[in-house]
Design a protein around this motif. Sequence first.
Motif, mmCIF file in Angstrom:
data_model
loop_
_atom_site.group_PDB
_atom_site.id
_atom_site.type_symbol
_atom_site.label_atom_id
_atom_site.label_comp_id
_atom_site.label_asym_id
_atom_site.label_seq_id
_atom_site.Cartn_x
_atom_site.Cartn_y
_atom_site.Cartn_z
ATOM 1 N N LEU A 142 -29.716 38.804 -51.006
ATOM 2 C CA LEU A 142 -29.132 39.641 -52.060
ATOM 3 C C LEU A 142 -29.103 41.100 -51.629
ATOM 4 N N ILE A 153 -25.875 45.029 -57.425
ATOM 5 C CA ILE A 153 -25.933 44.022 -56.367
ATOM 6 C C ILE A 153 -24.575 43.931 -55.689
ATOM 7 N N PRO A 156 -23.913 38.056 -52.911
ATOM 8 C CA PRO A 156 -25.018 37.324 -52.262
ATOM 9 C C PRO A 156 -24.496 36.471 -51.105
ATOM 10 N N ILE A 348 -30.903 37.805 -60.646
ATOM 11 C CA ILE A 348 -29.881 38.847 -60.511
ATOM 12 C C ILE A 348 -29.808 39.733 -61.754
#
Length: 534
Positions: A142, A153, A156, A348
Motif C-alpha cells: 500500500l 493512498i 495497492p 485502507i
Amino acid sequence: MKLKSMVKKIWGGNQRALEETQSESEARVGQLKREFANHPSKGLTPEKLHRILEAAEQGDLSAQSELFEDMEEKDPQIGADMAKRRQAAAELEWQISAPDGASALERKAADFCSEVFSSIEVENLVVDMGSAFGHGWAQLELPWDRDGQERRICQPILRPHSWFALDQHDQNKIVIKGLQGEEAELWRLGWVSHRHKAKPGYVARSGLHRMLVWPYLFQNYALGDLAQLLEVYGLPARIGTYPRGASSAEKAALLRAVVSLGQSAAGIIPEGMKIDFLTAAEGRADVYQAMMNWCERAKAKVILGGTLTSGTGEGTNTNALGNVHERGLNSLIRSDVRQLAGTIRRDILWPMAVLNFGIEDINRAPKFWLDTDETEDYKTLSDTLPTFVDMGMKIPMWWVHEKTGIPTATDVDEVLQAKARPAPFAPGEAAPGESAPADQTSVAATRIAALKSGTALASDAVPAQIEAAMKADPTVGWIEQIRKAVDEAESLEVLRDRLVEMTAELDTGSLADALSEAMAAAHLAGRYDLMEGL
C-alpha cells in the motif's frame, strides 16, 4: 494529537510506510523481485504433491503458492472459474458511506475516502484481492501519498505469494521472506492483508486450491494416458527381426525403420532383416473420459458451488436445477464481497480516517460496500406498490430507489417529468385516444375536485348542467299552486282542506330526484376529502 503519537497509539509506531514502500526500502526484501518461479507442477507426482503441501503447513509457502499459480495457468477450467468468481465481485458497484448515526466529521471522512477511491482502479483492487479465493490470503503493498496535510493512498500492488512465509511461532501470521531465510515483519500501514475464509483452518490450508490440487493431478494423469492411447490407437504392433551377428548400427537402423513405419508408413532396413505386423492396438477411451469428467465436476463444485454454472452436469439438466446452482453461486459471491469489504475498511479506510480526521474507533470509520442487491422487476413493482400504498403502508422513497436500482437525482441533474394529467371531461367524454371512463363515480369525484380547486373544465357541459339544475327548481311550481290556493281560500279551514287535496296534485318526483343527486354529491365530496387527507 500529532501524527507520530497517533500512529504509535494505534499501530505501535513505525510510520515508515507513509513515506516509502517496504519492498523498495529494505534490501533483504527487494532481492525477492529478482527471483523466478520454479514451476513445481512440472513432473508432479502424488509423492511430490504431498511434500509440497506438508512444507506449506510447516511454514514454507513458496512451493505451494507457485503450484497454485501453475494450476491456474495450465488448467483452463480452474483459470476460467476462478476468474469468473473474481469478476463477479469486481463488477459490482462500490460505495463508501458513513457509519450509522454519523457525526459531521465522520460524514466528511466518508466523502474524503470516496474522493480518494474515485482516483484509483477499484475493480483492479478487488480482482487482486480475489487471488485470496484460491490461496487463502493475499498481500497488497500500500503506497501512500501526501497532498498538503492530507494522507492519501495510491493504487495497492499485489505482491507474489511466493514472497511470503509463515511465522515460525504462529501459523496464522504471514511474514515476508528475506536473504538467507531471514524473515521480516510486515510494516503496519504498508500492506493490505486479506484473509479469505473459504474454509476454516490455518492460513496455509484455508484456500480453495488446496482442494483442487488432487483433481488437477488426477486429471493430468488421465489426460496423459488418453493421449498415449490415441497416439497408438489403430496402429499395428511391429516386430523387427535382425540376423544373428548383426552390428549395433544395423540394429539401430532396424529400430528406426520400425518406428518410422508407425508414423510415416515408410522405412528401409538392411537386407536379411524383416518386420512382422501384429494385431492393431486396441483400447477404451471412455474410462479416461470418465475420470476427466469427474475431475471437472469436482473442480466446478469447489470453485462455483455447483456444476451447472460452469458447464453441463450429468443426468437431467433442468432449468429449476440450474436456478438452484445459481443461487448457490450468488451465496458465495455475497460472502466474498463481505469479506473483501471488511478488509478494505480495516486496512485502507480506517487508516485514512485516523490520519486525516483523528477517528480512532474502527467502528466509526467509513464503510465500504459492494452492492449485491438484485433489482426487482419494474412492472411487478409498479403494479404492486400502489396497492400497498392504498392499504396505508408507509414506504420510504429510498427503498424504491434501492429496489429498482434507479439512482437518486442530485440538484444539478436533469430529471424526467411526470406526464401532465388530462383535465376532467364531461360524462361520456374521454381524452383523445382513451376510452370513456367506466366508473361514473370516479368521473364525478374528478369534477368535484375540479370545482373545489377552481380548475377550469375542458368541457362546458358540466357548468351548463349545473345552471340547468338551478333553473329547474322543483319547488317553483309548488309555490305558484300554493299561492293560488291562498288567494282563492275564504278561510283558514278552507285553505287547510285545499292543501290536503293538493298533496296528490304536486310533482314530488322532481324533488326526490334533486334530493338524491344532492346526497350523492355530498357522499362523493366526502370521499374526495378523505382521499386528499383533509
